[in-house]
Design a protein around this motif. Sequence first.
Motif, short mmCIF file in Angstrom:
data_model
loop_
_atom_site.label_atom_id
_atom_site.label_comp_id
_atom_site.label_asym_id
_atom_site.label_seq_id
_atom_site.Cartn_x
_atom_site.Cartn_y
_atom_site.Cartn_z
N GLU A 64 0.84 -1.19 0.00
CA GLU A 64 0.00 0.00 0.00
C GLU A 64 0.88 1.24 0.00
N GLU A 65 0.48 2.17 -0.84
CA GLU A 65 1.18 3.46 -0.92
C GLU A 65 0.10 4.54 -1.07
N GLY A 66 -0.25 5.15 0.05
CA GLY A 66 -1.37 6.10 0.03
C GLY A 66 -2.65 5.35 -0.28
N GLN A 67 -3.38 5.83 -1.29
CA GLN A 67 -4.61 5.17 -1.69
C GLN A 67 -4.37 4.11 -2.77
N HIS A 68 -3.13 3.95 -3.19
CA HIS A 68 -2.81 3.00 -4.25
C HIS A 68 -2.36 1.66 -3.68
N ARG A 69 -2.67 0.60 -4.43
CA ARG A 69 -2.27 -0.76 -4.05
C ARG A 69 -1.45 -1.32 -5.20
N TYR A 70 -0.33 -1.93 -4.85
CA TYR A 70 0.56 -2.54 -5.83
C TYR A 70 0.69 -4.02 -5.52
N TYR A 71 0.42 -4.85 -6.52
CA TYR A 71 0.37 -6.29 -6.32
C TYR A 71 1.55 -6.99 -7.00
N SER A 72 1.99 -8.08 -6.35
CA SER A 72 3.05 -8.93 -6.87
C SER A 72 2.65 -10.38 -6.64
N VAL A 73 3.18 -11.26 -7.49
CA VAL A 73 2.91 -12.70 -7.34
C VAL A 73 3.69 -13.26 -6.16
N SER A 74 3.05 -14.13 -5.42
CA SER A 74 3.69 -14.91 -4.36
C SER A 74 3.57 -16.38 -4.78
N PRO A 75 4.57 -16.91 -5.45
CA PRO A 75 4.42 -18.22 -6.08
C PRO A 75 4.43 -19.43 -5.14
N ALA A 76 4.82 -19.27 -3.89
CA ALA A 76 4.94 -20.43 -2.99
C ALA A 76 3.69 -21.31 -2.93
N PRO A 77 2.47 -20.74 -2.85
CA PRO A 77 1.29 -21.61 -2.80
C PRO A 77 1.12 -22.48 -4.05
N LEU A 78 1.74 -22.10 -5.14
CA LEU A 78 1.62 -22.88 -6.37
C LEU A 78 2.44 -24.16 -6.32
N ASP A 79 3.26 -24.33 -5.27
CA ASP A 79 4.02 -25.56 -5.11
C ASP A 79 3.08 -26.76 -5.02
N VAL A 80 1.91 -26.57 -4.43
CA VAL A 80 0.92 -27.64 -4.34
C VAL A 80 0.50 -28.08 -5.74
N VAL A 81 0.27 -27.09 -6.61
CA VAL A 81 -0.12 -27.38 -7.99
C VAL A 81 1.03 -28.06 -8.71
N ASP A 82 2.23 -27.54 -8.51
CA ASP A 82 3.42 -28.10 -9.15
C ASP A 82 3.61 -29.56 -8.73
N ASP A 83 3.48 -29.84 -7.45
CA ASP A 83 3.65 -31.21 -6.96
C ASP A 83 2.62 -32.15 -7.57
N TRP A 84 1.42 -31.64 -7.78
CA TRP A 84 0.37 -32.46 -8.37
C TRP A 84 0.59 -32.64 -9.87
N LEU A 85 1.05 -31.59 -10.54
CA LEU A 85 1.14 -31.58 -11.99
C LEU A 85 2.39 -32.27 -12.54
N VAL A 86 3.51 -32.15 -11.87
CA VAL A 86 4.78 -32.66 -12.39
C VAL A 86 4.71 -34.13 -12.80
N PRO A 87 4.08 -35.00 -12.02
CA PRO A 87 4.03 -36.40 -12.47
C PRO A 87 3.36 -36.58 -13.84
N PHE A 88 2.49 -35.65 -14.21
CA PHE A 88 1.86 -35.74 -15.51
C PHE A 88 2.79 -35.26 -16.63
N LEU A 89 3.77 -34.47 -16.27
CA LEU A 89 4.72 -33.95 -17.26
C LEU A 89 5.86 -34.92 -17.52
N VAL A 90 6.08 -35.84 -16.60
CA VAL A 90 7.15 -36.82 -16.72
C VAL A 90 6.53 -38.16 -17.06
#
Length: 133
Positions: A64-90
């Motif tokens: 937060e900067e005054g009335q403005h909001r600036y967003y960034s990706v936090s990729p850590a929660p996607l590890d769950v998706v990665d763990d599930w998906l990787v076996p399908f890629l290999v």
Amino acid sequence: MADIFDVIADGTRRDILQLLREHGDSSRGGTSVSQIVSELGISQPTVSKHLKVLRDAELVSVREEGQHRYYSVSPAPLDVVDDWLVPFLVTDDDMPATASLPQSAAQAAELVGRAAASTKHAFESVLKKIPGR
């Protein structure tokens, strides 16, 4: 917290995550809501609604900067998706037989294989973005 798969199932939220990821390297302070609205061509209330869901799932962080909001990706929660998906890629052809290995060695081999597949996938994704390739 909502199931991560439910959160990323929505196309608009995936578009927002993709935009934030693309902006991640160029805008260290995050991407403003107005930039997201402008680039995706959707209304501010819709963007805000989806950003709240992404925040609740801890997929984005906000500065937060005054009335403005600036967003960034936090990729850590996607590890769950990665763990599930990787076996399908290999495929089975990519993986050596582990049946003759002790249980602990088989588990270690699987972890190393998943990490390698994940790294390969990430590396290929980066290469696709390099101009002229």
